[in-house]
Structure formats: structure tokens, C-alpha cells
Design a protein around this motif. Structure first.
Motif, PDB file in Angstrom:
ATOM      1  N   ASN A  60       0.876  -1.175   0.000  1.00  0.00           N
ATOM      2  CA  ASN A  60       0.000   0.000   0.000  1.00  0.00           C
ATOM      3  C   ASN A  60       0.908   1.218   0.000  1.00  0.00           C
ATOM      4  O   ASN A  60       1.867   1.262   0.769  1.00  0.00           O
ATOM      5  CB  ASN A  60      -0.894   0.020   1.238  1.00  0.00           C
ATOM      6  N   ALA A  62       1.442   5.724  -1.199  1.00  0.00           N
ATOM      7  CA  ALA A  62       1.020   7.024  -1.713  1.00  0.00           C
ATOM      8  C   ALA A  62       2.248   7.709  -2.301  1.00  0.00           C
ATOM      9  O   ALA A  62       3.373   7.455  -1.885  1.00  0.00           O
ATOM     10  CB  ALA A  62       0.417   7.867  -0.597  1.00  0.00           C
ATOM     11  N   GLU A  81      -3.870   6.998  -3.331  1.00  0.00           N
ATOM     12  CA  GLU A  81      -3.740   5.734  -2.613  1.00  0.00           C
ATOM     13  C   GLU A  81      -3.696   4.604  -3.629  1.00  0.00           C
ATOM     14  O   GLU A  81      -4.565   4.493  -4.498  1.00  0.00           O
ATOM     15  CB  GLU A  81      -4.923   5.543  -1.670  1.00  0.00           C
TER      16      GLU A  81
END
Length: 125
Positions: A60, A62, A81
Motif C-alpha cells: 500500500n 502514496a 492511494e
């Protein structure tokens, strides 16, 4: 480029690792695309987590931009995201908002089969 990571590995739940990758100079990765590399400058940073067991790892993350320019126009990455499944070869763009050429854009969707025959389903607003 700098990379920092910290976290744990648990036999039951797998990885729970925070990481940062900074100083990704885009022009260094566009050698095979000379027309594009002439139009792009700036750098990216990536902040995220590595989660899960080895057989089901997910990244995950950004993105942040610094002095990002495309075709002499500023690009400012806003909220974003992403989630990448290593085993499935899928990249989910949950939210990718950016300013470019006096507009605000939002991209959502998926890249899938990245390990075999890449395909995508994207929506740009």
C-alpha cells in the motif's frame, strides 16, 4: 535515492512494515523513451506499507511529487492511494488526484495481469 524501512514480521500474520523511498528522479527511468524524457522533470517519493504473509504480500503506498513538470506545465500530486498485490500482479488505483494545466483530475481503476499480459480498466474525471 534513499530507502528507509521499519517494522515487524510475525509468523501468523506476516509482514507489517512501513517504508519510504525518496528521490526517484523520473528522467533516470525514461532512457528508452527519449521523446517523453525530454518533456518530464522532477522527482517522486513513495510512502507506504508492506503487509501480509509471503504468499499474499500487498504494498500500500502514496506518492508525493517535487518540482514535477510535464511539457513545461507543473504537475502537483494531491490525494492518492495505491495497492499492489505481488502474487496477483494487480495494481489498484484507489484514488489519484492531481493538478495539471489549470485543472484538477482524478484517476481510479486497476491494472491487472501485470505479470503476464497487462490490462487496465481506468476512469479519469
Amino acid at each position: 535515492m534513499t530507502f528507509k524501512a521499519a517494522g515487524i514480521y510475525n509468523l501468523d500474520s506476516g509482514f507489517d512494515l512501513n517504508y519510504q523511498l525518496q528521490g526517484i528522479e523520473l528522467q533516470n527511468y525514461l532512457n528508452d523513451y527519449s521523446q517523453l524524457s525530454e518533456k518530464v522533470s522532477g522527482s517522486l517519493a513513495l510512502n507506504g506499507k508492506l503487509l501480509g504473509k509471503l504468499e499474499a504480500l500487498k504494498l500500500n503506498f502514496a506518492l508525493e511529487s517535487k518540482d514535477l513538470i510535464y511539457d513545461e506545465m507543473a504537475v502537483k500530486i494531491k490525494e492518492n492511494e495505491f495497492e499492489y498485490s505481488l502474487q496477483e500482479g494487480n495494481l489498484a488505483i484507489k484514488d489519484f488526484s492531481f493538478n495539471f494545466a489549470s485543472g484538477l483530475y482524478q484517476l481510479k481503476g486497476d491494472f491487472f495481469n501485470l505479470n503476464t499480459s497487462p490490462q487496465s480498466e481506468l476512469e479519469l474525471e
